[in-house]
Design a protein around this motif. Structure first.
Motif, PDB file in Angstrom:
ATOM      1  N   SER A 100       8.176  -5.469  -7.609  1.00  0.00           N
ATOM      2  CA  SER A 100       7.087  -6.302  -8.112  1.00  0.00           C
ATOM      3  C   SER A 100       7.509  -7.320  -9.166  1.00  0.00           C
ATOM      4  O   SER A 100       6.992  -8.445  -9.183  1.00  0.00           O
ATOM      5  N   TYR A 101       8.453  -6.965 -10.038  1.00  0.00           N
ATOM      6  CA  TYR A 101       8.808  -7.899 -11.111  1.00  0.00           C
ATOM      7  C   TYR A 101       9.501  -9.153 -10.582  1.00  0.00           C
ATOM      8  O   TYR A 101       9.588 -10.161 -11.284  1.00  0.00           O
ATOM      9  N   ARG A 102       9.978  -9.108  -9.322  1.00  0.00           N
ATOM     10  CA  ARG A 102      10.621 -10.287  -8.730  1.00  0.00           C
ATOM     11  C   ARG A 102       9.602 -11.224  -8.064  1.00  0.00           C
ATOM     12  O   ARG A 102       9.964 -12.307  -7.606  1.00  0.00           O
ATOM     13  N   LEU A 103       8.364 -10.788  -7.985  1.00  0.00           N
ATOM     14  CA  LEU A 103       7.320 -11.638  -7.412  1.00  0.00           C
ATOM     15  C   LEU A 103       6.212 -11.850  -8.436  1.00  0.00           C
ATOM     16  O   LEU A 103       5.042 -11.570  -8.195  1.00  0.00           O
ATOM     17  N   GLU A 104       6.616 -12.322  -9.598  1.00  0.00           N
ATOM     18  CA  GLU A 104       5.690 -12.647 -10.672  1.00  0.00           C
ATOM     19  C   GLU A 104       5.997 -14.040 -11.208  1.00  0.00           C
ATOM     20  O   GLU A 104       7.107 -14.551 -11.053  1.00  0.00           O
ATOM     21  N   GLY A 105       4.989 -14.655 -11.842  1.00  0.00           N
ATOM     22  CA  GLY A 105       5.182 -15.931 -12.519  1.00  0.00           C
ATOM     23  C   GLY A 105       5.701 -17.034 -11.616  1.00  0.00           C
ATOM     24  O   GLY A 105       5.296 -17.179 -10.457  1.00  0.00           O
ATOM     25  N   GLN A 106       6.654 -17.811 -12.129  1.00  0.00           N
ATOM     26  CA  GLN A 106       7.179 -18.974 -11.411  1.00  0.00           C
ATOM     27  C   GLN A 106       7.854 -18.587 -10.109  1.00  0.00           C
ATOM     28  O   GLN A 106       7.854 -19.350  -9.142  1.00  0.00           O
ATOM     29  N   ARG A 107       8.405 -17.378 -10.061  1.00  0.00           N
ATOM     30  CA  ARG A 107       9.126 -16.973  -8.851  1.00  0.00           C
ATOM     31  C   ARG A 107       8.194 -16.844  -7.642  1.00  0.00           C
ATOM     32  O   ARG A 107       8.626 -16.986  -6.497  1.00  0.00           O
ATOM     33  N   VAL A 108       6.920 -16.556  -7.880  1.00  0.00           N
ATOM     34  CA  VAL A 108       5.951 -16.526  -6.785  1.00  0.00           C
ATOM     35  C   VAL A 108       5.899 -17.886  -6.107  1.00  0.00           C
ATOM     36  O   VAL A 108       5.929 -17.990  -4.868  1.00  0.00           O
ATOM     37  N   PHE A 109       5.841 -18.929  -6.899  1.00  0.00           N
ATOM     38  CA  PHE A 109       5.709 -20.282  -6.347  1.00  0.00           C
ATOM     39  C   PHE A 109       7.008 -20.761  -5.701  1.00  0.00           C
ATOM     40  O   PHE A 109       6.982 -21.539  -4.748  1.00  0.00           O
ATOM     41  N   GLU A 110       8.138 -20.273  -6.200  1.00  0.00           N
ATOM     42  CA  GLU A 110       9.409 -20.600  -5.554  1.00  0.00           C
ATOM     43  C   GLU A 110       9.474 -19.963  -4.171  1.00  0.00           C
ATOM     44  O   GLU A 110       9.839 -20.632  -3.184  1.00  0.00           O
ATOM     45  N   ALA A 111       9.109 -18.685  -4.090  1.00  0.00           N
ATOM     46  CA  ALA A 111       9.110 -17.994  -2.796  1.00  0.00           C
ATOM     47  C   ALA A 111       8.081 -18.614  -1.865  1.00  0.00           C
ATOM     48  O   ALA A 111       8.315 -18.766  -0.658  1.00  0.00           O
ATOM     49  N   LEU A 112       6.932 -18.976  -2.424  1.00  0.00           N
ATOM     50  CA  LEU A 112       5.871 -19.595  -1.627  1.00  0.00           C
ATOM     51  C   LEU A 112       6.353 -20.904  -1.008  1.00  0.00           C
ATOM     52  O   LEU A 112       6.062 -21.185   0.162  1.00  0.00           O
ATOM     53  N   ALA A 113       7.077 -21.710  -1.756  1.00  0.00           N
ATOM     54  CA  ALA A 113       7.574 -22.982  -1.228  1.00  0.00           C
ATOM     55  C   ALA A 113       8.514 -22.750  -0.050  1.00  0.00           C
ATOM     56  O   ALA A 113       8.450 -23.469   0.964  1.00  0.00           O
ATOM     57  N   PHE A 114       9.378 -21.747  -0.154  1.00  0.00           N
ATOM     58  CA  PHE A 114      10.286 -21.435   0.957  1.00  0.00           C
ATOM     59  C   PHE A 114       9.490 -20.977   2.183  1.00  0.00           C
ATOM     60  O   PHE A 114       9.790 -21.372   3.318  1.00  0.00           O
ATOM     61  N   LEU A 115       8.484 -20.139   1.961  1.00  0.00           N
ATOM     62  CA  LEU A 115       7.655 -19.650   3.061  1.00  0.00           C
ATOM     63  C   LEU A 115       6.900 -20.795   3.733  1.00  0.00           C
ATOM     64  O   LEU A 115       6.844 -20.884   4.970  1.00  0.00           O
ATOM     65  N   GLN A 116       6.304 -21.655   2.936  1.00  0.00           N
ATOM     66  CA  GLN A 116       5.515 -22.756   3.495  1.00  0.00           C
ATOM     67  C   GLN A 116       6.381 -23.709   4.312  1.00  0.00           C
ATOM     68  O   GLN A 116       5.948 -24.209   5.363  1.00  0.00           O
ATOM     69  N   HIS A 117       7.588 -23.950   3.858  1.00  0.00           N
ATOM     70  CA  HIS A 117       8.500 -24.802   4.629  1.00  0.00           C
ATOM     71  C   HIS A 117       8.834 -24.145   5.965  1.00  0.00           C
ATOM     72  O   HIS A 117       8.808 -24.807   7.015  1.00  0.00           O
ATOM     73  N   ALA A 118       9.138 -22.838   5.937  1.00  0.00           N
ATOM     74  CA  ALA A 118       9.458 -22.127   7.172  1.00  0.00           C
ATOM     75  C   ALA A 118       8.281 -22.139   8.141  1.00  0.00           C
ATOM     76  O   ALA A 118       8.454 -22.341   9.354  1.00  0.00           O
TER      77      ALA A 118
ATOM     78  N   VAL B 201       0.825  -1.209   0.000  1.00  0.00           N
ATOM     79  CA  VAL B 201       0.000   0.000   0.000  1.00  0.00           C
ATOM     80  C   VAL B 201       0.857   1.257   0.000  1.00  0.00           C
ATOM     81  O   VAL B 201       0.619   2.201  -0.748  1.00  0.00           O
ATOM     82  N   GLU B 202       1.874   1.286   0.863  1.00  0.00           N
ATOM     83  CA  GLU B 202       2.635   2.518   1.070  1.00  0.00           C
ATOM     84  C   GLU B 202       3.762   2.725   0.065  1.00  0.00           C
ATOM     85  O   GLU B 202       4.338   3.808   0.007  1.00  0.00           O
ATOM     86  N   THR B 203       4.126   1.697  -0.718  1.00  0.00           N
ATOM     87  CA  THR B 203       5.286   1.797  -1.604  1.00  0.00           C
ATOM     88  C   THR B 203       4.926   1.323  -3.006  1.00  0.00           C
ATOM     89  O   THR B 203       4.636   0.143  -3.212  1.00  0.00           O
ATOM     90  N   VAL B 204       4.962   2.220  -3.970  1.00  0.00           N
ATOM     91  CA  VAL B 204       4.629   1.889  -5.358  1.00  0.00           C
ATOM     92  C   VAL B 204       5.718   1.002  -5.945  1.00  0.00           C
ATOM     93  O   VAL B 204       6.916   1.223  -5.724  1.00  0.00           O
ATOM     94  N   GLY B 205       5.301  -0.025  -6.685  1.00  0.00           N
ATOM     95  CA  GLY B 205       6.257  -0.878  -7.366  1.00  0.00           C
ATOM     96  C   GLY B 205       6.824  -1.995  -6.519  1.00  0.00           C
ATOM     97  O   GLY B 205       7.781  -2.668  -6.932  1.00  0.00           O
ATOM     98  N   VAL B 206       6.243  -2.215  -5.344  1.00  0.00           N
ATOM     99  CA  VAL B 206       6.701  -3.281  -4.449  1.00  0.00           C
ATOM    100  C   VAL B 206       5.528  -4.215  -4.162  1.00  0.00           C
ATOM    101  O   VAL B 206       4.403  -3.762  -3.941  1.00  0.00           O
ATOM    102  N   SER B 207       5.781  -5.519  -4.187  1.00  0.00           N
ATOM    103  CA  SER B 207       4.754  -6.515  -3.898  1.00  0.00           C
ATOM    104  C   SER B 207       5.206  -7.421  -2.771  1.00  0.00           C
ATOM    105  O   SER B 207       6.396  -7.490  -2.433  1.00  0.00           O
ATOM    106  N   SER B 208       4.247  -8.140  -2.192  1.00  0.00           N
ATOM    107  CA  SER B 208       4.538  -9.068  -1.102  1.00  0.00           C
ATOM    108  C   SER B 208       3.751 -10.351  -1.278  1.00  0.00           C
ATOM    109  O   SER B 208       2.683 -10.367  -1.905  1.00  0.00           O
ATOM    110  N   ILE B 209       4.278 -11.406  -0.704  1.00  0.00           N
ATOM    111  CA  ILE B 209       3.589 -12.689  -0.624  1.00  0.00           C
ATOM    112  C   ILE B 209       3.718 -13.165   0.816  1.00  0.00           C
ATOM    113  O   ILE B 209       4.757 -12.958   1.450  1.00  0.00           O
ATOM    114  N   ALA B 210       2.639 -13.774   1.364  1.00  0.00           N
ATOM    115  CA  ALA B 210       2.654 -14.125   2.780  1.00  0.00           C
ATOM    116  C   ALA B 210       1.886 -15.401   3.046  1.00  0.00           C
ATOM    117  O   ALA B 210       0.931 -15.737   2.349  1.00  0.00           O
ATOM    118  N   VAL B 211       2.318 -16.085   4.105  1.00  0.00           N
ATOM    119  CA  VAL B 211       1.645 -17.292   4.598  1.00  0.00           C
ATOM    120  C   VAL B 211       1.474 -17.137   6.097  1.00  0.00           C
ATOM    121  O   VAL B 211       2.409 -16.702   6.788  1.00  0.00           O
TER     122      VAL B 211
END
Length: 267
Positions: free
Chosen positions: A230-248, A201-211
């Protein structure tokens, strides 16, 4: 300024609490008197009088050069006394560091505190562009932020409605873009996906993913999020980051019964 039930004689307590929380949220760089007045919705004379009283008790200190206010040593001492023997932050720390190293991005740990979420910790990855969207100690409504959204979406509908009603005035004042309709849509999508994915919300061009992190009763008590451009949290990279988060999250949840703070009911 958020208000609670009108118990006689508690107005000053609410005001002090609001100011201490604001100082906690800005303690890295400090806060000016004008900023505290604006964010607390209080008169300058009232804020100045409260700060002087808190300073006399060691709860607040002022840098005489910059004129900025910070939390005082007495707050730190009280925090040590109140801290459980085993804290969520201590348990989560190695897993946060691992996710930061795996993704290269900034990782946050947030905890539910009533109608709000509070940032407990932050770890930086190796990617040169940092997404410092939250400072440890920053408190926001559960309706705001990716980590908070993941916790809110995991709650029953009646609890979500109660939280949204309690936060309605703050949301309308400070976050008008997140309308009730927008929030309902985000909750629905988060529940379908099993994780939250939003723009910051507060920063344009930044995205987040959370579990979210759940306790032994399967209730959300915390969340881990990754934030990046934001471009680093698109496509396949979302699921890669998600897998790391879910394991943690799985590792942290396995250790959750050892966290003494979970014995208290959140209201």
């Amino acid at each position: 300024m958020r208000t609670t039930s009108g118990v006689p004689g508690t107005q000053i307590i609410r005001r002090i609490t609001v100011l201490l929380r604001l100082l906690g949220a800005h303690n890295r760089h400090g806060a000016r008197l004008t900023e505290l007045c604006r964010d607390a919705g209080l008169e300058r004379s009232t804020v100045h009088r409260i700060l002087q009283g808190l300073a006399a008790e060691g709860m607040v200190m002022q840098d005489h050069k910059s004129k900025r206010y910070f939390l005082g040593q007495a707050v730190y001492e009280l925090g040590l006394a109140a801290a459980p023997k085993v804290q969520l932050r201590d348990i989560a720390q190695p897993f946060l560091m691992a996710v930061a190293e795996q993704t290269g991005d900034t990782v946050f740990l947030s905890e539910r505190a009533g109608f709000d979420g509070v940032c407990l910790d932050r770890k930086e990855g190796g990617f040169p562009i940092k997404a410092f969207v939250l400072e440890p100690g920053k408190r926001r409504p559960l309706s705001v932020g990716c980590g908070n959204l993941s916790m809110l979406s995991a709650l029953p509908d009646d609890e979500v409605a109660r939280i949204c009603l309690a936060n309605a005035s703050r949301m309308a004042e400070k976050y008008p873009r997140i309308t009730p309709e927008v929030l309902r849509s985000r909750i629905s999508v988060t529940r379908q996906q099993g994780y939250a994915h939003t723009e910051v919300v507060e920063t344009v061009g930044v995205s987040s993913i959370a579990v979210c992190v759940r306790d032994e009763n399967k209730m959300p008590v915390a969340a881990i999020s990754v934030s990046s451009v934001s471009y680093r949290l698109e496509g396949q990279r979302v699921f890669e980051a998600l897998a790391f988060l879910q394991h943690a999250v799985r590792e942290i949840e396995a250790l959750m019964p050892n966290v003494a703070g979970s014995r208290f009911t959140i209201r």
